[in-house]
Design a protein around this motif. Structure first.
Motif, PDB file in Angstrom:
ATOM      1  N   LYS A   1       0.828  -1.209   0.000  1.00 57.92           N
ATOM      2  CA  LYS A   1       0.000   0.000   0.000  1.00 57.92           C
ATOM      3  C   LYS A   1       0.859   1.254   0.000  1.00 57.92           C
ATOM      4  O   LYS A   1       0.371   2.340  -0.235  1.00 57.92           O
ATOM      5  N   SER A   2       2.148   1.095   0.251  1.00 57.97           N
ATOM      6  CA  SER A   2       3.044   2.248   0.273  1.00 57.97           C
ATOM      7  C   SER A   2       3.454   2.637  -1.149  1.00 57.97           C
ATOM      8  O   SER A   2       3.160   1.930  -2.107  1.00 57.97           O
TER       9      SER A   2
ATOM     10  N   THR B   1       4.452   8.404   6.732  1.00 55.00           N
ATOM     11  CA  THR B   1       3.638   9.348   5.958  1.00 55.00           C
ATOM     12  C   THR B   1       2.539   9.964   6.767  1.00 55.00           C
ATOM     13  O   THR B   1       2.182   9.570   7.805  1.00 55.00           O
TER      14      THR B   1
ATOM     15  N   GLU C   1       7.225  -1.613   3.829  1.00 57.81           N
ATOM     16  CA  GLU C   1       5.890  -1.041   3.668  1.00 57.81           C
ATOM     17  C   GLU C   1       5.418  -0.443   4.992  1.00 57.81           C
ATOM     18  O   GLU C   1       4.952   0.697   5.031  1.00 57.81           O
ATOM     19  N   ASP C   2       5.529  -1.198   6.084  1.00 61.97           N
ATOM     20  CA  ASP C   2       5.106  -0.713   7.400  1.00 61.97           C
ATOM     21  C   ASP C   2       5.852   0.558   7.774  1.00 61.97           C
ATOM     22  O   ASP C   2       5.265   1.522   8.275  1.00 61.97           O
TER      23      ASP C   2
ATOM     24  N   LEU D   1       4.554   3.483   5.664  1.00 57.11           N
ATOM     25  CA  LEU D   1       3.213   3.915   6.035  1.00 57.11           C
ATOM     26  C   LEU D   1       3.223   4.691   7.350  1.00 57.11           C
ATOM     27  O   LEU D   1       2.447   5.624   7.527  1.00 57.11           O
TER      28      LEU D   1
END
Length: 154
Positions: free
Chosen positions: A16-17, A154, A147-148, A151
């Protein structure tokens, strides 16, 4: 599979990043991996060449299957349009098992969706060497850690 034959393993994981940032990390900022995925990557040493260029050589200390390991790798391909980076293992623990070991990371972005494709190409030194399934799991874990980290930032 016969000894002396290049084998291939491919896995994909959706993130999702930001796909551009993910690509940039592996291309030009791999030294940030130890901060983003400390359980996987402990240390990073730049040995030769410029960051983000073909021919750049780095030494990585990592933990795989509960064991501290080391890999020396050279960047062999960068394709900005395809968001692709490829590395060839030129030293370290993997050279005890594989004659050739190439890792390719590619990010495909479709709007909000980003698909990371890991490709391992390898040639075993001995017939009884296991396929690198647990190493692929390592790369997927590292992808999720990055990714974690992104996220949260941001």
């Amino acid at each position: 599979m016969e000894e002396g034959q290049l084998q291939k393993m491919v896995r994909q994981v959706e993130i999702k990043s930001d796909g551009d940032v993910f690509h940039e990390i592996f291309k030009s900022r791999p030294h940030h991996l130890s901060e983003m995925s400390p359980a996987c990557v402990q240390n990073f040493e730049h040995l030769d060449g410029e960051w983000g260029t073909v021919g750049s050589i780095v030494l990585l200390n990592y933990n795989h299957d509960g064991k501290d390991k080391v890999v020396k790798r050279e960047t062999i391909a960068i394709d900005e349009e395809k968001k692709l980076v490829a590395f060839k293992v030129i030293g370290g623990d993997l050279t005890e098992l594989y004659k050739t070991f190439i890792v390719t990371i590619q990010v495909n972005s479709h709007g909000e969706s980003n698909l990371v494709t890991w490709t391992l190409e390898y040639e075993k030194l001995e017939e009884d060497v296991e396929d690198p399934h647990t190493l692929m799991d390592f790369f997927i874990t590292m992808t999720k850690d990055i990714e974690d980290h992104q996220l949260k930032s941001t």
